[in-house]
Motif scaffolding. Sequence first.
Motif, mmCIF file in Angstrom:
data_model
loop_
_atom_site.group_PDB
_atom_site.id
_atom_site.type_symbol
_atom_site.label_atom_id
_atom_site.label_comp_id
_atom_site.label_asym_id
_atom_site.label_seq_id
_atom_site.Cartn_x
_atom_site.Cartn_y
_atom_site.Cartn_z
ATOM 1 N N PHE A 1 9.836 5.829 -4.226
ATOM 2 C CA PHE A 1 9.677 5.501 -2.815
ATOM 3 C C PHE A 1 10.735 6.257 -2.037
ATOM 4 N N GLU A 2 10.580 6.257 -0.724
ATOM 5 C CA GLU A 2 11.616 6.837 0.120
ATOM 6 C C GLU A 2 12.167 5.760 1.029
ATOM 7 N N PHE A 3 13.431 5.909 1.381
ATOM 8 C CA PHE A 3 14.061 4.978 2.304
ATOM 9 C C PHE A 3 13.726 5.398 3.726
ATOM 10 N N VAL A 4 13.370 4.437 4.544
ATOM 11 C CA VAL A 4 13.097 4.692 5.954
ATOM 12 C C VAL A 4 13.860 3.648 6.758
ATOM 13 N N GLU A 5 14.033 3.899 8.033
ATOM 14 C CA GLU A 5 14.712 2.917 8.872
ATOM 15 C C GLU A 5 14.088 2.905 10.253
ATOM 16 N N PRO A 6 14.184 1.792 10.947
ATOM 17 C CA PRO A 6 13.582 1.703 12.280
ATOM 18 C C PRO A 6 14.262 2.657 13.256
ATOM 19 N N GLY B 1 23.835 -18.412 1.611
ATOM 20 C CA GLY B 1 23.164 -17.179 1.231
ATOM 21 C C GLY B 1 23.075 -16.261 2.435
ATOM 22 N N ALA B 2 22.947 -14.981 2.188
ATOM 23 C CA ALA B 2 22.774 -14.003 3.259
ATOM 24 C C ALA B 2 21.700 -13.014 2.819
ATOM 25 N N SER B 3 20.900 -12.582 3.770
ATOM 26 C CA SER B 3 19.813 -11.666 3.425
ATOM 27 C C SER B 3 20.054 -10.287 4.017
ATOM 28 N N VAL B 4 19.458 -9.327 3.359
ATOM 29 C CA VAL B 4 19.479 -7.943 3.811
ATOM 30 C C VAL B 4 18.106 -7.359 3.472
ATOM 31 N N THR B 5 17.633 -6.467 4.313
ATOM 32 C CA THR B 5 16.310 -5.878 4.117
ATOM 33 C C THR B 5 16.419 -4.370 4.019
ATOM 34 N N PHE B 6 15.736 -3.797 3.058
ATOM 35 C CA PHE B 6 15.639 -2.344 2.910
ATOM 36 C C PHE B 6 14.224 -1.936 3.287
ATOM 37 N N LYS C 1 0.830 -1.199 0.000
ATOM 38 C CA LYS C 1 0.000 0.000 0.000
ATOM 39 C C LYS C 1 0.866 1.251 0.000
ATOM 40 N N ARG C 2 0.400 2.256 -0.731
ATOM 41 C CA ARG C 2 1.107 3.536 -0.773
ATOM 42 C C ARG C 2 1.139 4.140 0.626
ATOM 43 N N GLY C 3 2.277 4.662 1.015
ATOM 44 C CA GLY C 3 2.414 5.350 2.298
ATOM 45 C C GLY C 3 2.766 4.456 3.462
ATOM 46 N N GLU C 4 2.599 3.151 3.328
ATOM 47 C CA GLU C 4 2.952 2.243 4.423
ATOM 48 C C GLU C 4 4.391 1.782 4.274
ATOM 49 N N VAL C 5 5.034 1.553 5.392
ATOM 50 C CA VAL C 5 6.411 1.078 5.371
ATOM 51 C C VAL C 5 6.425 -0.388 4.952
ATOM 52 N N ALA C 6 7.275 -0.702 3.986
ATOM 53 C CA ALA C 6 7.370 -2.061 3.459
ATOM 54 C C ALA C 6 8.823 -2.505 3.459
ATOM 55 N N ALA C 7 9.050 -3.731 3.885
ATOM 56 C CA ALA C 7 10.390 -4.312 3.862
ATOM 57 C C ALA C 7 10.628 -4.948 2.495
ATOM 58 N N ILE C 8 11.751 -4.635 1.888
ATOM 59 C CA ILE C 8 12.153 -5.233 0.619
ATOM 60 C C ILE C 8 13.275 -6.227 0.935
ATOM 61 N N ARG D 1 12.076 8.737 8.633
ATOM 62 C CA ARG D 1 12.877 9.016 7.444
ATOM 63 C C ARG D 1 14.316 9.231 7.865
ATOM 64 N N ARG D 2 15.213 8.792 7.026
ATOM 65 C CA ARG D 2 16.630 8.987 7.343
ATOM 66 C C ARG D 2 17.038 10.418 7.033
#
Length: 167
Positions: free
Chosen positions: A85-90, A119-124, A53-60, A99-100
């Motif tokens: 989109f914009e980058f956000v962080e916890p 394998g290794a994962s990373v989340t944006f 959804k637009r405006g909600e924080v989503a993990a990629i 927002r950063r």
Amino acid sequence: MVLSKKVPDTITSWIITGFSVDSINGLGLTKQASKLNVFQSFFVTSNLPYSIKRGEVAAIPIVVFNYLDSDMEVDVTLFNDEQEFEFVEPNEQENSVTRRRRSMDVKRVKRVLVKSNEGASVTFMTRPLKIGHITIKVTAASQVAGDGVERKLLVVPEGITYHMNEA
């Protein structure tokens, strides 16, 4: 005859057969099927949801696989060239997401250690700004290997009116 030089970037096997038609010789067939094993020793993949959804924080979520002989430090980059989109962080202190920066970043880079044969994962963390399909473009690069992937992600409106009749 035209053959593509590119096969899908998956780890799998393909069975290949062929035929041709010629005005002099008629129909030509391969004598037997050939097996083509496809394997990449280093690649990046993303497991995106169907929509967000637009405006909600989503993990990629991004996963980097390393089937080479040594561990490696990998720079994983998520691009935001179109500023969709914009980058956000916890924010651990406020237990929220912020927002950063005030300005729009065009990319974000995270470094991850990917061990050999793992394998290794990373989340944006992102917040989509527009409705429709946005481009998720990711690259993973180390000193000896690199890969990239580009996918489309559907962004839907925040709310949709539903009408219901009761009898």
